[in-house]
Write a protein that holds these residues in place. Structure first.
Motif, PDB file in Angstrom:
ATOM      1  N   LYS A 125       2.797  -3.341   7.842  1.00  0.00           N
ATOM      2  CA  LYS A 125       2.153  -4.453   7.114  1.00  0.00           C
ATOM      3  C   LYS A 125       2.926  -4.779   5.840  1.00  0.00           C
ATOM      4  O   LYS A 125       3.170  -5.947   5.523  1.00  0.00           O
ATOM      5  N   ASN A 126       3.315  -3.756   5.095  1.00  0.00           N
ATOM      6  CA  ASN A 126       4.078  -3.967   3.857  1.00  0.00           C
ATOM      7  C   ASN A 126       5.389  -4.706   4.142  1.00  0.00           C
ATOM      8  O   ASN A 126       5.748  -5.659   3.442  1.00  0.00           O
ATOM      9  N   CYS A 144       6.290   6.167  -0.639  1.00  0.00           N
ATOM     10  CA  CYS A 144       5.853   7.267   0.241  1.00  0.00           C
ATOM     11  C   CYS A 144       5.716   8.531  -0.607  1.00  0.00           C
ATOM     12  O   CYS A 144       6.705   9.018  -1.166  1.00  0.00           O
ATOM     13  N   GLU A 183       0.839  -1.205   0.000  1.00  0.00           N
ATOM     14  CA  GLU A 183       0.000   0.000   0.000  1.00  0.00           C
ATOM     15  C   GLU A 183       0.872   1.253   0.000  1.00  0.00           C
ATOM     16  O   GLU A 183       1.870   1.342   0.719  1.00  0.00           O
ATOM     17  N   THR A 184       0.482   2.235  -0.815  1.00  0.00           N
ATOM     18  CA  THR A 184       1.175   3.529  -0.871  1.00  0.00           C
ATOM     19  C   THR A 184       0.774   4.364   0.341  1.00  0.00           C
ATOM     20  O   THR A 184      -0.377   4.314   0.776  1.00  0.00           O
ATOM     21  N   VAL A 185       1.724   5.121   0.883  1.00  0.00           N
ATOM     22  CA  VAL A 185       1.412   5.984   2.028  1.00  0.00           C
ATOM     23  C   VAL A 185       1.744   7.439   1.702  1.00  0.00           C
ATOM     24  O   VAL A 185       2.562   7.721   0.827  1.00  0.00           O
ATOM     25  N   GLU A 225       1.571   2.018  10.534  1.00  0.00           N
ATOM     26  CA  GLU A 225       0.933   0.692  10.497  1.00  0.00           C
ATOM     27  C   GLU A 225       0.943   0.112   9.087  1.00  0.00           C
ATOM     28  O   GLU A 225       1.118  -1.093   8.899  1.00  0.00           O
ATOM     29  N   LYS A 226       0.752   0.976   8.094  1.00  0.00           N
ATOM     30  CA  LYS A 226       0.737   0.512   6.700  1.00  0.00           C
ATOM     31  C   LYS A 226       2.134   0.052   6.276  1.00  0.00           C
ATOM     32  O   LYS A 226       2.284  -0.972   5.603  1.00  0.00           O
ATOM     33  N   THR A 275       7.460   0.019  -0.135  1.00  0.00           N
ATOM     34  CA  THR A 275       6.449   1.037   0.190  1.00  0.00           C
ATOM     35  C   THR A 275       6.787   2.346  -0.506  1.00  0.00           C
ATOM     36  O   THR A 275       7.859   2.927  -0.267  1.00  0.00           O
ATOM     37  N   SER A 286      -0.332   7.528  11.164  1.00  0.00           N
ATOM     38  CA  SER A 286      -1.136   6.401  10.645  1.00  0.00           C
ATOM     39  C   SER A 286      -0.392   5.629   9.556  1.00  0.00           C
ATOM     40  O   SER A 286      -0.657   4.448   9.326  1.00  0.00           O
ATOM     41  N   PHE A 287       0.568   6.287   8.890  1.00  0.00           N
ATOM     42  CA  PHE A 287       1.348   5.609   7.835  1.00  0.00           C
ATOM     43  C   PHE A 287       2.201   4.480   8.410  1.00  0.00           C
ATOM     44  O   PHE A 287       2.557   3.548   7.702  1.00  0.00           O
TER      45      PHE A 287
END
Length: 277
Positions: free
Chosen positions: A156-157, A166, A134-136, A152-153, A164, A149-150
């Motif tokens: 996961k990545n 960014c 997922e892109t953040v 957690e993403k 990732t 919040s980024f």
């Protein structure tokens, strides 16, 4: 007809032939000017270059205009051909789904002309696009607002071995806090574009606060500046190394590297910190 036309990432020549044909036949042209900017859009003559190239005047559509007056632009497209120009791809990093939905509800025909976006142009560094998670987005921190919040993403990545992307904050035509409090005529902050260096500084601050060892100073990353332009800069190295690199003028983005394949590693070698400095 409402044409939503991607301009690509470099300069005025990156528009596709289909996009250029649509611009030529449009009675009015709007240029989105708040989610991203062409490299020439940062210079004072950026818009005039576009207008010379297309042979037509262009109306700049900032955030307020698109959010508050998009209805007027769509209504114009009921009886006229209207072009809405978007840096990158219309459905790349920033989608324009809302515009399409509103136009279709009014019975306006919509034609989308695609182009290159940061979402696929990062492939130039050699990291394979289907190995991304997922892109953040990394926003500018303030004294009172430091969202994470980024984190957690990214966590996961990295657990899945994925890279990732960014996307770094762009603050264009942001009203000052004072003018919002006073009401009346809005005054705006000077434009700000996040650098790779600031992004890494903020990422490391969040890691220190959270302490889950998701990434750190020795984590491999790739920093990009002016992606798609003739003077683009790409450097691969650890967060600590990239924090000291001068990437130059905007726009910047950053990739946190996940698990790599030998072919990816071979390509990354061309952009290594030691080689680039």
């Amino acid at each position: 007809m409402l044409y939503i036309i991607g301009l690509g990432l470099g300069d005025e020549r990156d528009i596709t032939l289909r996009g250029l044909e649509a611009v030529k036949k449009s009675q009015k042209i709007y240029m989105e000017a708040y989610t991203s900017l062409l490299s020439f859009g940062l210079s004072s003559d950026g818009l005039s270059n576009l207008e010379k190239f297309y042979g037509k005047p262009i109306t700049l559509a900032d955030r307020e205009m698109v959010e508050e007056k998009a209805g007027e632009m769509i209504e114009e497209a009921i009886d006229n051909d209207i072009a809405f120009l978007v840096v990158g791809d219309p459905f790349g990093a920033t989608t324009h789904s809302d515009l399409v939905v509103r136009a279709k509800k009014l019975g306006v025909k919509v034609e989308v002309v695609h182009n290159a976006s940061v979402m696929n142009a990062v492939g130039i560094c050699g990291l394979q696009l289907y190995h991304y998670g997922e892109t953040v987005s990394i926003p500018f921190f303030t004294e009172t607002w430091r969202p994470d919040s980024f984190y957690e993403k990214i966590k996961k990545n990295r657990a899945l071995g994925l890279h990732t992307l960014c996307l770094l904050d762009i603050r264009v035509k942001e009203p000052t806090f004072e003018s919002l409090c006073r009401g009346g005529k809005k005054q705006y902050e000077p434009p700000r574009y996040m650098t790779v260096n600031t992004a890494i500084e903020q990422l490391l601050e969040v890691e220190e606060k959270r302490g889950e060892s998701v990434y750190g100073e020795e984590t491999e990353c790739v920093g990009f500046a002016r992606l798609g332009a003739e003077d683009q800069k790409i450097v691969s190295g650890t967060m600590k190394q990239l924090e000291s690199v001068d990437f130059g003028a905007p726009l910047h983005c950053l990739v946190i590297v996940g698990k790599t394949h030998p072919v990816e590693e071979e390509m990354l070698e061309f952009y290594k910190y030691e080689t680039a400095n």
